[in-house]
Motif scaffolding. Structure first.
Motif, PDB file in Angstrom:
ATOM      1  N   THR A  37      -0.725 -10.502  36.069  1.00  0.00           N
ATOM      2  CA  THR A  37      -0.694  -9.148  36.625  1.00  0.00           C
ATOM      3  C   THR A  37       0.633  -8.433  36.442  1.00  0.00           C
ATOM      4  OG1 THR A  37       0.029  -9.942  38.799  1.00  0.00           O
ATOM      5  CG2 THR A  37      -2.363  -9.745  38.433  1.00  0.00           C
ATOM      6  N   GLY A  38       1.706  -9.195  36.280  1.00  0.00           N
ATOM      7  CA  GLY A  38       3.037  -8.598  36.221  1.00  0.00           C
ATOM      8  C   GLY A  38       3.629  -8.343  37.600  1.00  0.00           C
ATOM      9  N   ILE A  39       2.978  -8.818  38.641  1.00  0.00           N
ATOM     10  CA  ILE A  39       3.474  -8.674  40.012  1.00  0.00           C
ATOM     11  C   ILE A  39       4.311  -9.904  40.349  1.00  0.00           C
ATOM     12  CG2 ILE A  39       2.826  -8.447  42.454  1.00  0.00           C
ATOM     13  CD1 ILE A  39       0.125  -7.262  41.427  1.00  0.00           C
ATOM     14  N   ASP A  40       5.508  -9.685  40.858  1.00  0.00           N
ATOM     15  CA  ASP A  40       6.394 -10.783  41.226  1.00  0.00           C
ATOM     16  C   ASP A  40       5.690 -11.777  42.153  1.00  0.00           C
ATOM     17  OD1 ASP A  40       9.269 -11.873  41.484  1.00  0.00           O
ATOM     18  OD2 ASP A  40       8.641 -11.563  43.579  1.00  0.00           O
ATOM     19  N   ARG A  41       5.901 -13.067  41.900  1.00  0.00           N
ATOM     20  CA  ARG A  41       5.228 -14.117  42.665  1.00  0.00           C
ATOM     21  C   ARG A  41       5.517 -14.022  44.160  1.00  0.00           C
ATOM     22  NH1 ARG A  41       6.513 -18.733  44.803  1.00  0.00           N
ATOM     23  NH2 ARG A  41       8.609 -18.758  43.964  1.00  0.00           N
ATOM     24  N   LYS A  42       6.750 -13.785  44.527  1.00  0.00           N
ATOM     25  CA  LYS A  42       7.108 -13.675  45.953  1.00  0.00           C
ATOM     26  C   LYS A  42       6.454 -12.443  46.580  1.00  0.00           C
ATOM     27  CE  LYS A  42      10.000 -17.067  46.810  1.00  0.00           C
ATOM     28  NZ  LYS A  42       9.693 -18.076  47.796  1.00  0.00           N
ATOM     29  N   ARG A  43       6.407 -11.368  45.835  1.00  0.00           N
ATOM     30  CA  ARG A  43       5.755 -10.158  46.337  1.00  0.00           C
ATOM     31  C   ARG A  43       4.264 -10.416  46.515  1.00  0.00           C
ATOM     32  NH1 ARG A  43       6.563  -4.982  47.329  1.00  0.00           N
ATOM     33  NH2 ARG A  43       4.838  -3.544  46.925  1.00  0.00           N
ATOM     34  N   MET A  44       3.657 -11.095  45.552  1.00  0.00           N
ATOM     35  CA  MET A  44       2.239 -11.424  45.648  1.00  0.00           C
ATOM     36  C   MET A  44       1.979 -12.303  46.874  1.00  0.00           C
ATOM     37  SD  MET A  44      -0.370 -12.934  42.834  1.00  0.00           S
ATOM     38  CE  MET A  44      -0.162 -11.463  41.847  1.00  0.00           C
ATOM     39  N   GLN A  45       2.890 -13.219  47.141  1.00  0.00           N
ATOM     40  CA  GLN A  45       2.738 -14.075  48.320  1.00  0.00           C
ATOM     41  C   GLN A  45       2.715 -13.227  49.592  1.00  0.00           C
ATOM     42  OE1 GLN A  45       6.027 -16.710  49.099  1.00  0.00           O
ATOM     43  NE2 GLN A  45       4.858 -17.933  50.562  1.00  0.00           N
ATOM     44  N   ARG A  46       3.636 -12.276  49.688  1.00  0.00           N
ATOM     45  CA  ARG A  46       3.689 -11.422  50.878  1.00  0.00           C
ATOM     46  C   ARG A  46       2.438 -10.549  50.986  1.00  0.00           C
ATOM     47  NH1 ARG A  46       9.246 -10.998  49.220  1.00  0.00           N
ATOM     48  NH2 ARG A  46       8.858  -8.913  48.465  1.00  0.00           N
ATOM     49  N   ILE A  47       1.911 -10.105  49.856  1.00  0.00           N
ATOM     50  CA  ILE A  47       0.666  -9.332  49.865  1.00  0.00           C
ATOM     51  C   ILE A  47      -0.471 -10.213  50.370  1.00  0.00           C
ATOM     52  CG2 ILE A  47      -1.083  -8.241  48.387  1.00  0.00           C
ATOM     53  CD1 ILE A  47       1.328  -7.260  46.614  1.00  0.00           C
ATOM     54  N   GLU A  48      -0.526 -11.444  49.867  1.00  0.00           N
ATOM     55  CA  GLU A  48      -1.632 -12.341  50.214  1.00  0.00           C
ATOM     56  C   GLU A  48      -1.559 -12.891  51.636  1.00  0.00           C
ATOM     57  OE1 GLU A  48      -2.113 -15.308  47.184  1.00  0.00           O
ATOM     58  OE2 GLU A  48      -2.964 -13.864  45.772  1.00  0.00           O
ATOM     59  N   ILE A  49      -0.362 -12.942  52.213  1.00  0.00           N
ATOM     60  CA  ILE A  49      -0.298 -13.382  53.616  1.00  0.00           C
ATOM     61  C   ILE A  49      -0.390 -12.192  54.569  1.00  0.00           C
ATOM     62  CG2 ILE A  49       0.927 -15.542  53.153  1.00  0.00           C
ATOM     63  CD1 ILE A  49       3.490 -14.214  54.165  1.00  0.00           C
ATOM     64  N   GLY A  50      -0.409 -10.997  54.002  1.00  0.00           N
ATOM     65  CA  GLY A  50      -0.638  -9.805  54.804  1.00  0.00           C
ATOM     66  C   GLY A  50       0.592  -9.197  55.435  1.00  0.00           C
ATOM     67  N   THR A  51       1.784  -9.582  54.979  1.00  0.00           N
ATOM     68  CA  THR A  51       3.002  -8.989  55.539  1.00  0.00           C
ATOM     69  C   THR A  51       3.481  -7.787  54.737  1.00  0.00           C
ATOM     70  OG1 THR A  51       4.422 -10.520  54.314  1.00  0.00           O
ATOM     71  CG2 THR A  51       3.768 -11.172  56.552  1.00  0.00           C
ATOM     72  N   LEU A  52       2.803  -7.500  53.617  1.00  0.00           N
ATOM     73  CA  LEU A  52       3.204  -6.400  52.754  1.00  0.00           C
ATOM     74  C   LEU A  52       1.966  -5.770  52.142  1.00  0.00           C
ATOM     75  CD1 LEU A  52       5.702  -5.055  51.288  1.00  0.00           C
ATOM     76  CD2 LEU A  52       5.319  -6.739  49.482  1.00  0.00           C
ATOM     77  N   ASN A  53       1.878  -4.459  52.223  1.00  0.00           N
ATOM     78  CA  ASN A  53       0.789  -3.758  51.545  1.00  0.00           C
ATOM     79  C   ASN A  53       1.178  -3.555  50.084  1.00  0.00           C
ATOM     80  OD1 ASN A  53      -1.288  -3.326  53.412  1.00  0.00           O
ATOM     81  ND2 ASN A  53      -0.201  -1.601  54.320  1.00  0.00           N
TER      82      ASN A  53
END
Length: 163
Positions: A37-53
């Motif tokens: 996807t080109g989305i940073d792994r750490k950012r994706m983690q925060r998206i998937e745990i629901g702490t970041l939209n």
């Protein structure tokens, strides 16, 4: 195996990635998904745990990589204040279910053409016409919601025919 947080286990972006991983093993890890996807792994983690939209562009990248067009409607109706107000919620459903919903929505809109013409005759919406207009609007929204669900179905199962 890594333990999955409860918030992740029900996260729509995570669930879409896991569903897509059934057909593309690279998506089974965040690192592989990050590369796809080109989305940073750490950012994706925060998206998937629901702490970041996610940003809308990220949702589009995930929807494309995971072949999950329903993510775009989910984002618009849950994270975007404009979409929450203007977009009907739509789910990925099977075609037979969509056909029933569509026919039911069409049944609900019968006769609304006459009601709209009656309301619009003088070019104004009066207080006594407001309940009829709200009823008409609800019927139109039901048809619109099914239209969105049909679009998701076609994008998911109909290939990339455009349009």
């Amino acid at each position: 195996m890594t333990r999955i947080a409860a918030s992740t286990a029900v996260n729509r972006y995570y669930l879409a990635r896991m569903e897509a991983a059934k057909g593309n093993d690279r998506l089974s890890s965040r690192e592989g998904a990050s590369e796809e996807t080109g989305i940073d792994r750490k950012r994706m983690q925060r998206i998937e745990i629901g702490t970041l939209n996610p940003y809308p562009e990220e949702v589009m990248l995930m929807a494309d990589a995971y072949h999950a067009p329903e993510l775009m409607n989910f984002y618009c109706t849950s994270a975007c204040p404009i979409g929450q107000k203007m977009m009907p919620k739509a789910e990925l459903q099977e075609l037979d279910r969509l056909a029933v919903k569509f026919l039911n929505a069409l049944e609900g809109i019968k006769g609304t053409d006459r009601a709209l013409l009656s309301i619009a005759a003088d070019g104004k919406l009066t207080a006594d016409e407001l309940p009829a207009m709200e009823k008409l609007l609800e019927a139109v929204k039901a048809v619109s919601a099914v239209g969105c669900e049909l679009q998701i179905f076609v994008e998911k199962h109909g290939g990339n025919s455009g349009g």
